[in-house]
Design a protein around this motif. Structure first.
Motif, PDB file in Angstrom:
ATOM      1  N   VAL A 112       0.783  -1.238   0.000  1.00  0.00           N
ATOM      2  CA  VAL A 112       0.000   0.000   0.000  1.00  0.00           C
ATOM      3  C   VAL A 112       0.812   1.284   0.000  1.00  0.00           C
ATOM      4  O   VAL A 112       0.253   2.353  -0.202  1.00  0.00           O
ATOM      5  N   ALA A 113       2.122   1.209   0.243  1.00  0.00           N
ATOM      6  CA  ALA A 113       2.889   2.445   0.383  1.00  0.00           C
ATOM      7  C   ALA A 113       3.880   2.626  -0.751  1.00  0.00           C
ATOM      8  O   ALA A 113       4.308   1.675  -1.378  1.00  0.00           O
ATOM      9  N   ALA A 114       4.230   3.876  -0.995  1.00  0.00           N
ATOM     10  CA  ALA A 114       5.265   4.171  -1.983  1.00  0.00           C
ATOM     11  C   ALA A 114       6.603   3.698  -1.454  1.00  0.00           C
ATOM     12  O   ALA A 114       6.838   3.706  -0.246  1.00  0.00           O
ATOM     13  N   PRO A 115       7.536   3.268  -2.349  1.00  0.00           N
ATOM     14  CA  PRO A 115       8.801   2.695  -1.895  1.00  0.00           C
ATOM     15  C   PRO A 115       9.575   3.559  -0.913  1.00  0.00           C
ATOM     16  O   PRO A 115      10.053   3.067   0.104  1.00  0.00           O
ATOM     17  N   VAL A 116       9.717   4.854  -1.175  1.00  0.00           N
ATOM     18  CA  VAL A 116      10.504   5.691  -0.272  1.00  0.00           C
ATOM     19  C   VAL A 116       9.877   5.742   1.107  1.00  0.00           C
ATOM     20  O   VAL A 116      10.545   5.681   2.116  1.00  0.00           O
ATOM     21  N   ALA A 117       8.539   5.820   1.152  1.00  0.00           N
ATOM     22  CA  ALA A 117       7.839   5.855   2.440  1.00  0.00           C
ATOM     23  C   ALA A 117       8.058   4.557   3.204  1.00  0.00           C
ATOM     24  O   ALA A 117       8.284   4.564   4.409  1.00  0.00           O
ATOM     25  N   ALA A 157      26.291   7.559  -0.524  1.00  0.00           N
ATOM     26  CA  ALA A 157      25.461   8.491  -1.290  1.00  0.00           C
ATOM     27  C   ALA A 157      24.203   7.811  -1.812  1.00  0.00           C
ATOM     28  O   ALA A 157      23.095   8.375  -1.766  1.00  0.00           O
ATOM     29  N   GLU A 158      24.336   6.586  -2.294  1.00  0.00           N
ATOM     30  CA  GLU A 158      23.175   5.838  -2.787  1.00  0.00           C
ATOM     31  C   GLU A 158      22.206   5.543  -1.647  1.00  0.00           C
ATOM     32  O   GLU A 158      20.988   5.638  -1.809  1.00  0.00           O
ATOM     33  N   THR A 159      22.754   5.221  -0.491  1.00  0.00           N
ATOM     34  CA  THR A 159      21.922   4.873   0.659  1.00  0.00           C
ATOM     35  C   THR A 159      21.103   6.066   1.128  1.00  0.00           C
ATOM     36  O   THR A 159      19.924   5.929   1.482  1.00  0.00           O
ATOM     37  N   LYS A 160      21.689   7.246   1.119  1.00  0.00           N
ATOM     38  CA  LYS A 160      20.976   8.450   1.566  1.00  0.00           C
ATOM     39  C   LYS A 160      19.747   8.739   0.707  1.00  0.00           C
ATOM     40  O   LYS A 160      18.771   9.329   1.179  1.00  0.00           O
ATOM     41  N   LYS A 161      19.776   8.312  -0.548  1.00  0.00           N
ATOM     42  CA  LYS A 161      18.640   8.541  -1.446  1.00  0.00           C
ATOM     43  C   LYS A 161      17.460   7.626  -1.139  1.00  0.00           C
ATOM     44  O   LYS A 161      16.349   7.865  -1.589  1.00  0.00           O
ATOM     45  N   LEU A 162      17.707   6.582  -0.365  1.00  0.00           N
ATOM     46  CA  LEU A 162      16.668   5.602  -0.075  1.00  0.00           C
ATOM     47  C   LEU A 162      15.828   5.947   1.150  1.00  0.00           C
ATOM     48  O   LEU A 162      14.804   5.323   1.389  1.00  0.00           O
ATOM     49  N   ALA A 186      10.523   1.764   7.673  1.00  0.00           N
ATOM     50  CA  ALA A 186      11.092   0.484   8.078  1.00  0.00           C
ATOM     51  C   ALA A 186      12.540   0.555   8.494  1.00  0.00           C
ATOM     52  O   ALA A 186      13.104  -0.424   8.931  1.00  0.00           O
ATOM     53  N   LEU A 187      13.158   1.702   8.371  1.00  0.00           N
ATOM     54  CA  LEU A 187      14.567   1.833   8.707  1.00  0.00           C
ATOM     55  C   LEU A 187      14.794   1.520  10.176  1.00  0.00           C
ATOM     56  O   LEU A 187      14.159   2.081  11.047  1.00  0.00           O
ATOM     57  N   THR A 188      15.704   0.599  10.451  1.00  0.00           N
ATOM     58  CA  THR A 188      16.012   0.235  11.825  1.00  0.00           C
ATOM     59  C   THR A 188      17.464   0.550  12.114  1.00  0.00           C
ATOM     60  O   THR A 188      18.295   0.517  11.235  1.00  0.00           O
ATOM     61  N   ASP A 213      15.151  10.844   5.594  1.00  0.00           N
ATOM     62  CA  ASP A 213      16.075  11.680   6.357  1.00  0.00           C
ATOM     63  C   ASP A 213      17.489  11.148   6.163  1.00  0.00           C
ATOM     64  O   ASP A 213      17.872  10.157   6.792  1.00  0.00           O
ATOM     65  N   PRO A 214      18.294  11.776   5.300  1.00  0.00           N
ATOM     66  CA  PRO A 214      19.651  11.287   5.027  1.00  0.00           C
ATOM     67  C   PRO A 214      20.521  11.151   6.266  1.00  0.00           C
ATOM     68  O   PRO A 214      21.455  10.355   6.280  1.00  0.00           O
ATOM     69  N   LYS A 215      20.204  11.890   7.320  1.00  0.00           N
ATOM     70  CA  LYS A 215      21.002  11.798   8.547  1.00  0.00           C
ATOM     71  C   LYS A 215      20.924  10.399   9.145  1.00  0.00           C
ATOM     72  O   LYS A 215      21.836   9.961   9.838  1.00  0.00           O
ATOM     73  N   GLN A 216      19.793   9.715   8.899  1.00  0.00           N
ATOM     74  CA  GLN A 216      19.629   8.363   9.429  1.00  0.00           C
ATOM     75  C   GLN A 216      20.639   7.392   8.835  1.00  0.00           C
ATOM     76  O   GLN A 216      20.944   6.369   9.430  1.00  0.00           O
TER      77      GLN A 216
END
Length: 200
Positions: free
Chosen positions: A10-15, A86-91, A20-22, A94-97
């Protein structure tokens, strides 16, 4: 598991990735607690498990309780793709995460060896975990389905005996990790099989 599959539907990939970021090393959050117990750091890190090691590409066989039947699978970790910071921050929203972290995507080649065709999306890859230099990474839900060479589990309802698919799991690991280990078990509290890969 239910949250994981529902979110993917149901959600867009970025959302999905943002929710889900742990934390690397296993900190819990509200979304993570709704996932399968095997995603809980107390289960995967603090509970000792018997472990056997295989070389990259070698396979193991295990039985997995799918929706309404038990299926026998042949499972092998083929490779781990490591991304850049850099690739990870785009996923993530909040890039700080993602500071100091990179993605590690494990490619699992899985063959349905016995049992009834699946009546739902597969659970076989859900016990896949990635460790970097001995520490479990943070699961990144929704990233693997878009990775090159990886199939979307939502397309695999009806998976039957003889069919082989490549399913992936993506974790965040510290940048510069020297050793990456993929672990899989046929059930959450079972003994694990591991494959080791060089870091990047």
């Amino acid at each position: 598991m239910l949250y994981r599959k529902t979110a993917l539907r149901v959600a867009a990939p970025v959302a999905v990735l943002a929710l889900a970021l742990t934390a690397c090393g296993g900190g819990d959050d509200d979304k993570k607690s709704a996932d399968k117990p095997k995603r809980d750091a107390s289960t995967s890190q603090n509970k000792p498990k018997e472990e056997s090691a295989l070389a990259a590409g070698e396979t193991t066989t295990g039985k997995v309780k799918e929706d309404k039947a038990t299926v026998t699978y042949e499972v092998g970790a083929q490779k781990v793709d490591v991304g850049t910071e850099a690739e990870t921050k785009k996923l993530v929203s909040d890039p700080k995460q993602a500071k100091g972290l990179v993605t590690a995507t494990a490619h699992m080649k899985i063959t349905h060896k016995g049992g009834a065709p699946l009546t739902d999306t597969p659970d076989v890859q859900d016990t896949t975990e990635i460790y970097a230099d001995g520490t479990r990474g943070g699961l990144l839900i929704g990233a693997a389905e878009d990775a090159p060479g990886c199939e979307d589990e939502l397309d695999l309802e009806g998976w039957k005996k003889g069919e082989t698919h490549v399913l992936c799991e993506t974790y965040l690991i510290p940048k510069g990790s020297k050793s990456i280990e993929v672990r899989w078990s046929e059930k959450e509290d079972g003994s694990q099989v591991s494959w080791k890969f060089a870091g990047k």
